[in-house]
Structures are given as C-alpha cells and as structure tokens.
Design a protein around this motif. Structure first.
Motif, short mmCIF file in Angstrom:
data_model
loop_
_atom_site.label_atom_id
_atom_site.label_comp_id
_atom_site.label_asym_id
_atom_site.label_seq_id
_atom_site.Cartn_x
_atom_site.Cartn_y
_atom_site.Cartn_z
N ILE A 1 0.87 -1.17 0.00
CA ILE A 1 0.00 0.00 0.00
C ILE A 1 0.90 1.22 0.00
N SER B 1 0.93 5.41 0.30
CA SER B 1 0.13 6.53 0.78
C SER B 1 -0.24 7.43 -0.38
N TRP C 1 -5.05 5.29 0.62
CA TRP C 1 -4.01 4.36 0.20
C TRP C 1 -4.25 3.88 -1.23
#
Length: 191
Positions: free
Chosen positions: A20, A22, A147
């Motif tokens: 993931i 940001s 995300w």
C-alpha cells in the motif's frame, strides 16, 4: 475523460502480501510518501512494515548487532521498541510465509548466521515498530482514498535500500493515473 485529480480510487483489495502506498496528499507525517508491505490482513485487523524509512546505523543508540543496525527501518508508529524482520529464505525455523520468497520473523540466530556466512541470495530487512490497523480500519481508509493498493509487483525490490524517492518512481512506472499521482508535490500550496 472524467478524472478526479485529487482522489485515486484504488480498485484493488488489500490482502496479505499487498503493497500500500500513501496517497500523495496524505497529511499524516507517519505515513507521508510511505510504501508499506502488508504482512497480515484479516478479520482481526492488519499490520505491515514501511519499506522506505531507513534508519542511519549511527543514529541507533543501542547494543544491537551491527547487521541489524545496517538493515533497520522504521516499520511504523506502533510499538517502536518492537523489533521484527522479513527475509527471503524458506530455511529459517519458525518463520511465516507471507508471499512467494518473502517470510516474516523466525529464528534470529539463523538469520544473523546466514548474513555472517555471506549466503549470496539471502536478503532481509529489520523493522523497529510496525504499522497496524484495527478490524476493517484499513479497508475504510482505502475506501476514503488514503491508500493506493498494489497487488501485482516484482518483489525483488522489497529488500533493496529504498527511500522516499522510490515512492515516486514506483508509482510512475505503473503508468496511467499512478503516473499522474507520482508527480504531485508534497505541498501543493508551494506550486
């Protein structure tokens, strides 16, 4: 083309082994421009480690083994006294398989011995702390566009020394809307 330049709706579902990243405008300084490897995602919650926040060995004031100091990253804001590691060997006792060629934890002595014996294809990263989410919290954050979820990637880079700049190049290499987001400045008000 109808494209919202400030929201990236991730079509991928997070799973064990996902990366993931940001969102470019994330305000939480703990996760700004972060790449997190998810080690578990289930009904009990989720946890993983930031791959791109390396500590300088000189900044670690501890009697930790030098191998650990040289491969130590801030895994996240939770329990910074907690030390764990990922590696690429299926020969380490008590380790847990996360994905092909990536394992979590195991016998620390075996890991350090593998490095000290210069086993050429043995790779690892240590983490101080971790990134954790309560049940359904990470799914909610993904729905809120916090995300970008990546499930298809070549895992070799995970053990490389990567930094914040890698966030930009990784997204850019994915192309399309990922490339657009990779060029966002940290602070758009400075444009």
């Amino acid at each position: 083309m109808d494209f919202d330049y400030f929201n990236f709706k991730s079509n991928n579902k997070v799973t064990k082994g996902s990366l993931i990243l940001s969102q470019p405008l994330m305000k939480d300084l703990n996760f700004e421009r972060s790449i997190i490897f998810i080690c578990e995602h289930n009904s009990d919650g989720s946890f993983g480690y930031k791959l791109n926040d390396k500590l300088s060995p000189d900044s670690v004031n501890s009697d930790l083994n030098q191998i650990i100091k040289e491969n130590l990253y801030i895994g996240g804001p939770v329990e910074n006294s907690y030390l764990n590691f990922i590696h690429n060997s299926d020969q380490i006792k008590d380790s847990v398989k996360i994905t092909d060629n990536i394992y979590l934890g195991g016998d620390l002595d075996s890991v350090l011995e593998g490095v000290e014996n210069n086993i050429s294809d043995f790779k690892l990263k240590f983490f101080s702390g971790y990134s954790g989410w309560s049940p359904k919290q990470l799914d909610k954050e993904i729905e809120e566009n916090s995300w970008i979820v990546i499930n298809e990637y070549i895992s070799n880079f995970i053990f490389d020394e990567i930094d914040e700049k890698f966030w930009t190049s990784f997204l850019s290499d994915k192309g399309g809307k990922h490339k657009i987001f990779s060029n966002y400045p940290k602070d758009p008000s400075l444009n």
